[in-house]
Scaffold this motif. Structure first.
Motif, PDB file in Angstrom:
ATOM      1  N   ILE A   1       0.823  -1.126   0.384  1.00 51.90           N
ATOM      2  CA  ILE A   1       0.191   0.198  -0.015  1.00 51.90           C
ATOM      3  C   ILE A   1       0.936   0.832  -0.110  1.00 51.90           C
ATOM      4  O   ILE A   1       2.173   1.533   0.801  1.00 51.90           O
ATOM      5  CB  ILE A   1      -0.396   0.370   1.343  1.00 51.90           C
ATOM      6  N   VAL A   2       0.333   2.487  -0.720  1.00 48.60           N
ATOM      7  CA  VAL A   2       1.217   3.355  -1.117  1.00 48.60           C
ATOM      8  C   VAL A   2      -0.215   4.466  -0.531  1.00 48.60           C
ATOM      9  O   VAL A   2      -0.730   4.840  -0.882  1.00 48.60           O
ATOM     10  CB  VAL A   2       1.999   3.306  -2.681  1.00 48.60           C
ATOM     11  N   LEU A   3       0.670   5.354   0.141  1.00 47.02           N
ATOM     12  CA  LEU A   3      -0.202   6.323   0.476  1.00 47.02           C
ATOM     13  C   LEU A   3       0.300   7.595   0.077  1.00 47.02           C
ATOM     14  O   LEU A   3       2.016   8.335  -0.455  1.00 47.02           O
ATOM     15  CB  LEU A   3      -0.408   6.707   1.992  1.00 47.02           C
ATOM     16  N   MET A   4      -0.362   8.109  -0.711  1.00 45.74           N
ATOM     17  CA  MET A   4       0.408   9.545  -1.445  1.00 45.74           C
ATOM     18  C   MET A   4      -0.089  10.352  -0.439  1.00 45.74           C
ATOM     19  O   MET A   4      -0.999  10.739  -0.081  1.00 45.74           O
ATOM     20  CB  MET A   4      -1.342  10.431  -2.716  1.00 45.74           C
ATOM     21  N   ASN A   5       0.534  11.624  -0.092  1.00 40.30           N
ATOM     22  CA  ASN A   5       1.395  12.905   0.364  1.00 40.30           C
ATOM     23  C   ASN A   5       0.780  13.573   1.075  1.00 40.30           C
ATOM     24  O   ASN A   5      -0.183  14.242   0.890  1.00 40.30           O
ATOM     25  CB  ASN A   5       2.972  13.326   1.151  1.00 40.30           C
ATOM     26  N   ASP A   6      -0.297  14.016  -0.808  1.00 37.71           N
ATOM     27  CA  ASP A   6      -0.962  15.415  -0.917  1.00 37.71           C
ATOM     28  C   ASP A   6      -2.342  15.361  -0.557  1.00 37.71           C
ATOM     29  O   ASP A   6      -2.957  15.594  -0.068  1.00 37.71           O
ATOM     30  CB  ASP A   6      -0.436  15.515  -2.103  1.00 37.71           C
ATOM     31  N   THR A   7      -2.805  13.768  -0.924  1.00 33.55           N
ATOM     32  CA  THR A   7      -4.133  14.348  -0.920  1.00 33.55           C
ATOM     33  C   THR A   7      -4.490  12.499   0.872  1.00 33.55           C
ATOM     34  O   THR A   7      -5.457  12.332   0.590  1.00 33.55           O
ATOM     35  CB  THR A   7      -4.478  13.017  -1.814  1.00 33.55           C
ATOM     36  N   GLU A   9      -4.216   9.667  -0.438  1.00 33.08           N
ATOM     37  CA  GLU A   9      -5.149   8.978  -0.745  1.00 33.08           C
ATOM     38  C   GLU A   9      -4.617   7.411  -0.429  1.00 33.08           C
ATOM     39  O   GLU A   9      -3.622   7.420  -0.656  1.00 33.08           O
ATOM     40  CB  GLU A   9      -5.643   9.152  -1.781  1.00 33.08           C
ATOM     41  N   CYS A  10      -5.110   6.140  -0.260  1.00 28.95           N
ATOM     42  CA  CYS A  10      -4.474   4.622  -0.857  1.00 28.95           C
ATOM     43  C   CYS A  10      -5.067   4.602  -2.087  1.00 28.95           C
ATOM     44  O   CYS A  10      -5.118   4.573  -2.860  1.00 28.95           O
ATOM     45  CB  CYS A  10      -5.119   3.679   0.353  1.00 28.95           C
ATOM     46  N   CYS A  11      -3.018   3.445  -2.343  1.00 27.59           N
ATOM     47  CA  CYS A  11      -2.874   3.718  -3.326  1.00 27.59           C
ATOM     48  C   CYS A  11      -2.344   2.277  -3.477  1.00 27.59           C
ATOM     49  O   CYS A  11      -1.796   1.857  -2.760  1.00 27.59           O
ATOM     50  CB  CYS A  11      -2.150   4.434  -4.827  1.00 27.59           C
ATOM     51  N   PHE A  12      -2.738   0.727  -4.524  1.00 25.24           N
ATOM     52  CA  PHE A  12      -2.089  -0.163  -3.929  1.00 25.24           C
ATOM     53  C   PHE A  12      -1.259  -0.719  -5.340  1.00 25.24           C
ATOM     54  O   PHE A  12      -1.022   0.209  -6.466  1.00 25.24           O
ATOM     55  CB  PHE A  12      -3.674  -1.325  -4.379  1.00 25.24           C
ATOM     56  N   SER A  13       0.011  -1.403  -5.316  1.00 24.12           N
ATOM     57  CA  SER A  13       0.588  -1.829  -6.203  1.00 24.12           C
ATOM     58  C   SER A  13       0.114  -2.855  -6.726  1.00 24.12           C
ATOM     59  O   SER A  13      -1.312  -3.048  -6.276  1.00 24.12           O
ATOM     60  CB  SER A  13       2.088  -2.390  -5.835  1.00 24.12           C
ATOM     61  N   LYS A  14       0.173  -3.570  -7.922  1.00 27.41           N
ATOM     62  CA  LYS A  14      -0.222  -4.315  -8.596  1.00 27.41           C
ATOM     63  C   LYS A  14      -0.209  -5.402  -8.148  1.00 27.41           C
ATOM     64  O   LYS A  14      -1.686  -6.275  -7.213  1.00 27.41           O
ATOM     65  CB  LYS A  14      -0.060  -4.594  -9.876  1.00 27.41           C
ATOM     66  N   ALA A  15       0.554  -5.681  -7.442  1.00 30.34           N
ATOM     67  CA  ALA A  15       0.201  -6.746  -5.986  1.00 30.34           C
ATOM     68  C   ALA A  15      -0.034  -7.013  -5.023  1.00 30.34           C
ATOM     69  O   ALA A  15      -1.300  -7.836  -4.484  1.00 30.34           O
ATOM     70  CB  ALA A  15       2.114  -7.679  -5.375  1.00 30.34           C
ATOM     71  N   LEU A  17      -2.944  -4.813  -4.747  1.00 30.31           N
ATOM     72  CA  LEU A  17      -4.459  -4.878  -5.548  1.00 30.31           C
ATOM     73  C   LEU A  17      -4.549  -6.329  -5.610  1.00 30.31           C
ATOM     74  O   LEU A  17      -5.739  -6.792  -5.574  1.00 30.31           O
ATOM     75  CB  LEU A  17      -4.860  -4.588  -6.857  1.00 30.31           C
ATOM     76  N   ALA A  18      -4.075  -7.308  -6.216  1.00 34.01           N
ATOM     77  CA  ALA A  18      -4.751  -8.859  -6.618  1.00 34.01           C
ATOM     78  C   ALA A  18      -5.213  -9.494  -5.138  1.00 34.01           C
ATOM     79  O   ALA A  18      -5.705  -9.778  -4.780  1.00 34.01           O
ATOM     80  CB  ALA A  18      -3.543  -9.345  -7.094  1.00 34.01           C
ATOM     81  N   GLU A  19      -4.023  -8.994  -4.123  1.00 35.31           N
ATOM     82  CA  GLU A  19      -4.205  -9.457  -2.563  1.00 35.31           C
ATOM     83  C   GLU A  19      -5.880  -8.660  -1.724  1.00 35.31           C
ATOM     84  O   GLU A  19      -6.546  -9.114  -1.299  1.00 35.31           O
ATOM     85  CB  GLU A  19      -3.404  -9.186  -1.703  1.00 35.31           C
ATOM     86  N   TYR A  20      -5.882  -7.468  -2.305  1.00 39.37           N
ATOM     87  CA  TYR A  20      -7.189  -6.846  -1.566  1.00 39.37           C
ATOM     88  C   TYR A  20      -8.277  -7.096  -2.873  1.00 39.37           C
ATOM     89  O   TYR A  20      -9.482  -7.565  -1.978  1.00 39.37           O
ATOM     90  CB  TYR A  20      -6.831  -4.910  -2.183  1.00 39.37           C
ATOM     91  N   LEU A  21      -7.997  -7.511  -3.792  1.00 38.59           N
ATOM     92  CA  LEU A  21      -9.774  -8.713  -4.545  1.00 38.59           C
ATOM     93  C   LEU A  21      -9.461  -9.935  -4.499  1.00 38.59           C
ATOM     94  O   LEU A  21     -10.777 -10.149  -5.029  1.00 38.59           O
ATOM     95  CB  LEU A  21      -8.990  -7.609  -6.366  1.00 38.59           C
ATOM     96  N   ARG A  26      -2.279 -12.248 -12.917  1.00 35.40           N
ATOM     97  CA  ARG A  26      -2.271 -12.449 -13.881  1.00 35.40           C
ATOM     98  C   ARG A  26      -4.267 -11.990 -14.385  1.00 35.40           C
ATOM     99  O   ARG A  26      -3.368 -10.763 -16.038  1.00 35.40           O
ATOM    100  CB  ARG A  26      -2.441 -14.290 -14.161  1.00 35.40           C
ATOM    101  N   TRP A  27      -4.794 -11.915 -13.361  1.00 31.73           N
ATOM    102  CA  TRP A  27      -6.538 -11.604 -14.053  1.00 31.73           C
ATOM    103  C   TRP A  27      -5.912  -9.987 -13.566  1.00 31.73           C
ATOM    104  O   TRP A  27      -6.783  -9.492 -14.319  1.00 31.73           O
ATOM    105  CB  TRP A  27      -7.140 -12.226 -12.207  1.00 31.73           C
ATOM    106  N   ILE A  28      -5.312  -9.341 -12.921  1.00 31.53           N
ATOM    107  CA  ILE A  28      -5.162  -7.951 -12.962  1.00 31.53           C
ATOM    108  C   ILE A  28      -4.231  -7.742 -14.250  1.00 31.53           C
ATOM    109  O   ILE A  28      -5.277  -6.436 -15.158  1.00 31.53           O
ATOM    110  CB  ILE A  28      -3.829  -6.767 -12.025  1.00 31.53           C
TER     111      ILE A  28
END
Length: 76
Positions: A1-7, A9-15, A17-21, A26-28
């Motif tokens: 999980i990456v947090l964008m400093n200015d907002t 807001e939580c951002c995901f790497s592909k790995a 995101l795959a875990e979150y979903l 490969r599906w991603i």
């Protein structure tokens, strides 16, 4: 999980995101080439996914989501 400093807001790497979903990376990859691809953006060679945009993208596949939009359009 990456947090964008200015907002903050939580951002995901592909790995992540795959875990979150609960899907594979490969599906991603496949979904990135779909008619309605998962919203994402690139910073350098890294592709990131904003959680809020992914959640909105998922909402369009929820059973009855199209019906909700039609009903809302009739009400206006």
């Amino acid at each position: 999980i990456v947090l964008m400093n200015d907002t903050r807001e939580c951002c995901f790497s592909k790995a992540r995101l795959a875990e979150y979903l609960s899907k594979s990376t490969r599906w991603i990859d496949y979904q990135l080439t779909a008619t309605r691809p998962i919203p994402s953006f690139k910073i350098g060679k890294s592709r990131l996914f904003k959680k809020s945009e992914v959640d909105r993208w998922l909402e369009q596949f929820r059973a009855g989501a199209d019906l909700d939009r039609i009903v809302e359009g009739v009400r206006q």
